[in-house]
Design a protein around this motif. Structure first.
Motif, PDB file in Angstrom:
ATOM      1  N   SER A   9       0.821  -1.198   0.000  1.00 30.53           N
ATOM      2  CA  SER A   9       0.000   0.000   0.000  1.00 30.53           C
ATOM      3  C   SER A   9       0.864   1.262   0.000  1.00 30.53           C
ATOM      4  O   SER A   9       1.924   1.289   0.620  1.00 30.53           O
ATOM      5  CB  SER A   9      -0.896  -0.001   1.244  1.00 30.53           C
ATOM      6  N   VAL A  10       0.365   2.285  -0.662  1.00 26.53           N
ATOM      7  CA  VAL A  10       1.064   3.576  -0.659  1.00 26.53           C
ATOM      8  C   VAL A  10       0.883   4.306   0.671  1.00 26.53           C
ATOM      9  O   VAL A  10       1.596   5.267   0.945  1.00 26.53           O
ATOM     10  CB  VAL A  10       0.597   4.491  -1.825  1.00 26.53           C
ATOM     11  N   THR A  11      -0.045   3.827   1.497  1.00 26.45           N
ATOM     12  CA  THR A  11      -0.323   4.486   2.777  1.00 26.45           C
ATOM     13  C   THR A  11      -0.090   3.552   3.958  1.00 26.45           C
ATOM     14  O   THR A  11      -0.780   3.638   4.964  1.00 26.45           O
ATOM     15  CB  THR A  11      -1.781   4.995   2.809  1.00 26.45           C
ATOM     16  N   ASP A  12       0.890   2.661   3.865  1.00 25.51           N
ATOM     17  CA  ASP A  12       1.135   1.677   4.923  1.00 25.51           C
ATOM     18  C   ASP A  12       1.784   2.345   6.129  1.00 25.51           C
ATOM     19  O   ASP A  12       2.933   2.772   6.077  1.00 25.51           O
ATOM     20  CB  ASP A  12       2.031   0.551   4.390  1.00 25.51           C
ATOM     21  N   GLU A  13       1.047   2.389   7.228  1.00 25.80           N
ATOM     22  CA  GLU A  13       1.523   3.061   8.442  1.00 25.80           C
ATOM     23  C   GLU A  13       2.639   2.303   9.141  1.00 25.80           C
ATOM     24  O   GLU A  13       3.323   2.856  10.001  1.00 25.80           O
ATOM     25  CB  GLU A  13       0.362   3.335   9.406  1.00 25.80           C
ATOM     26  N   VAL A  68       0.958  -5.608  -6.724  1.00 23.65           N
ATOM     27  CA  VAL A  68      -0.335  -4.936  -6.663  1.00 23.65           C
ATOM     28  C   VAL A  68      -0.201  -3.793  -5.672  1.00 23.65           C
ATOM     29  O   VAL A  68       0.177  -4.012  -4.515  1.00 23.65           O
ATOM     30  CB  VAL A  68      -1.453  -5.909  -6.223  1.00 23.65           C
ATOM     31  N   VAL A  69      -0.506  -2.588  -6.119  1.00 19.13           N
ATOM     32  CA  VAL A  69      -0.383  -1.405  -5.281  1.00 19.13           C
ATOM     33  C   VAL A  69      -1.784  -0.925  -4.908  1.00 19.13           C
ATOM     34  O   VAL A  69      -2.626  -0.706  -5.780  1.00 19.13           O
ATOM     35  CB  VAL A  69       0.390  -0.285  -6.022  1.00 19.13           C
ATOM     36  N   ARG A  70      -2.002  -0.788  -3.614  1.00 19.51           N
ATOM     37  CA  ARG A  70      -3.297  -0.351  -3.104  1.00 19.51           C
ATOM     38  C   ARG A  70      -3.124   0.893  -2.234  1.00 19.51           C
ATOM     39  O   ARG A  70      -2.013   1.311  -1.944  1.00 19.51           O
ATOM     40  CB  ARG A  70      -3.931  -1.476  -2.261  1.00 19.51           C
ATOM     41  N   ASP A  71      -4.247   1.429  -1.776  1.00 22.34           N
ATOM     42  CA  ASP A  71      -4.276   2.533  -0.825  1.00 22.34           C
ATOM     43  C   ASP A  71      -5.080   2.045   0.382  1.00 22.34           C
ATOM     44  O   ASP A  71      -6.159   2.524   0.663  1.00 22.34           O
ATOM     45  CB  ASP A  71      -4.927   3.760  -1.474  1.00 22.34           C
ATOM     46  N   ASP A  72      -4.525   1.030   1.065  1.00 21.93           N
ATOM     47  CA  ASP A  72      -5.255   0.334   2.125  1.00 21.93           C
ATOM     48  C   ASP A  72      -4.486   0.262   3.438  1.00 21.93           C
ATOM     49  O   ASP A  72      -4.663  -0.684   4.207  1.00 21.93           O
ATOM     50  CB  ASP A  72      -5.599  -1.092   1.674  1.00 21.93           C
ATOM     51  N   GLY A  73      -3.592   1.208   3.696  1.00 21.65           N
ATOM     52  CA  GLY A  73      -2.850   1.168   4.949  1.00 21.65           C
ATOM     53  C   GLY A  73      -2.067  -0.128   5.077  1.00 21.65           C
ATOM     54  O   GLY A  73      -1.489  -0.620   4.105  1.00 21.65           O
ATOM     55  N   HIS A  74      -2.074  -0.719   6.268  1.00 16.86           N
ATOM     56  CA  HIS A  74      -1.324  -1.952   6.524  1.00 16.86           C
ATOM     57  C   HIS A  74      -2.222  -3.194   6.405  1.00 16.86           C
ATOM     58  O   HIS A  74      -1.920  -4.235   6.956  1.00 16.86           O
ATOM     59  CB  HIS A  74      -0.663  -1.884   7.909  1.00 16.86           C
ATOM     60  N   PHE A  75      -3.315  -3.067   5.688  1.00 14.99           N
ATOM     61  CA  PHE A  75      -4.227  -4.187   5.428  1.00 14.99           C
ATOM     62  C   PHE A  75      -4.730  -4.795   6.738  1.00 14.99           C
ATOM     63  O   PHE A  75      -4.558  -5.983   7.006  1.00 14.99           O
ATOM     64  CB  PHE A  75      -3.547  -5.253   4.549  1.00 14.99           C
TER      65      PHE A  75
END
Length: 173
Positions: free
Chosen positions: A129-133, A153-160
């Motif tokens: 993810s581009v927003t992985d905390e 696969v690139v997502r915008d889902d934090g650390h899933f």
């Protein structure tokens, strides 16, 4: 032996948390024998002493699918490097191969034999993810993808950390 999936939880996690049970149910519905082991020593015990117990606790063959999240994804790199068979697929969710945080990451090896890892898996998928905390971001995924190929696969889902990963149905056959 039929198709088997093993889902490795992340650091300080348990098999019943977040999306692990959801994915296990989805895979069982598709005919997989699913293991969701609890490895509390993950990313606590040094990989050199932790890995042999993990390898002994599971059976791996050409029909095995491995899924790892966070520290469990980092564990998959060590597992794949040290297998003596080639598994069907590995899916690394929020994975990393270098320390994403200022603290220690005992699950990481000092170095990896990327060629050996690649030779032990037919299909490898990185979901970052581009927003992985937690720092297990797209740059971490790209570094592994550049060394191993496969699919990034690139997502915008934090650390899933939600209850489902909608893309999972398209990742695992």
């Amino acid at each position: 032996m039929g198709r088997r999936a093993i889902i490795f939880h992340g650091t300080r996690a348990q098999p019943g948390w977040i999306w692990y049970p959801w994915l296990a149910d989805r895979l069982r519905a598709r005919g997989y024998d699913v293991e969701t082991p609890h490895h509390p020593g993950l990313n606590v015990e040094p990989i050199e002493t932790f890995l042999p117990g993990v390898l002994d606790a599971h059976t791996f063959d050409e029909d095995t699918v491995l899924v790892g999240h966070s520290g469990g994804a980092a564990l998959l790199l060590a597992i794949l490097e040290h297998l003596d068979v080639t598994v069907a697929q590995a899916v690394l969710v929020g994975g990393y191969s270098t320390n994403p945080n200022p603290g220690p990451e005992p699950v990481l090896q000092d170095s990896y034999d990327w060629e050996k890892i690649r030779s032990h898996v037919r299909d490898i998928v990185f979901l970052n993810s581009v927003t992985d905390e937690a720092g297990c971001d797209v740059e971490q995924g790209r570094a592994m993808f550049d060394r191993l190929g496969g699919t990034l696969v690139v997502r915008d889902d934090g650390h899933f950390l939600t209850d489902t990963i909608e893309i999972a149905d398209r990742l695992i056959p």
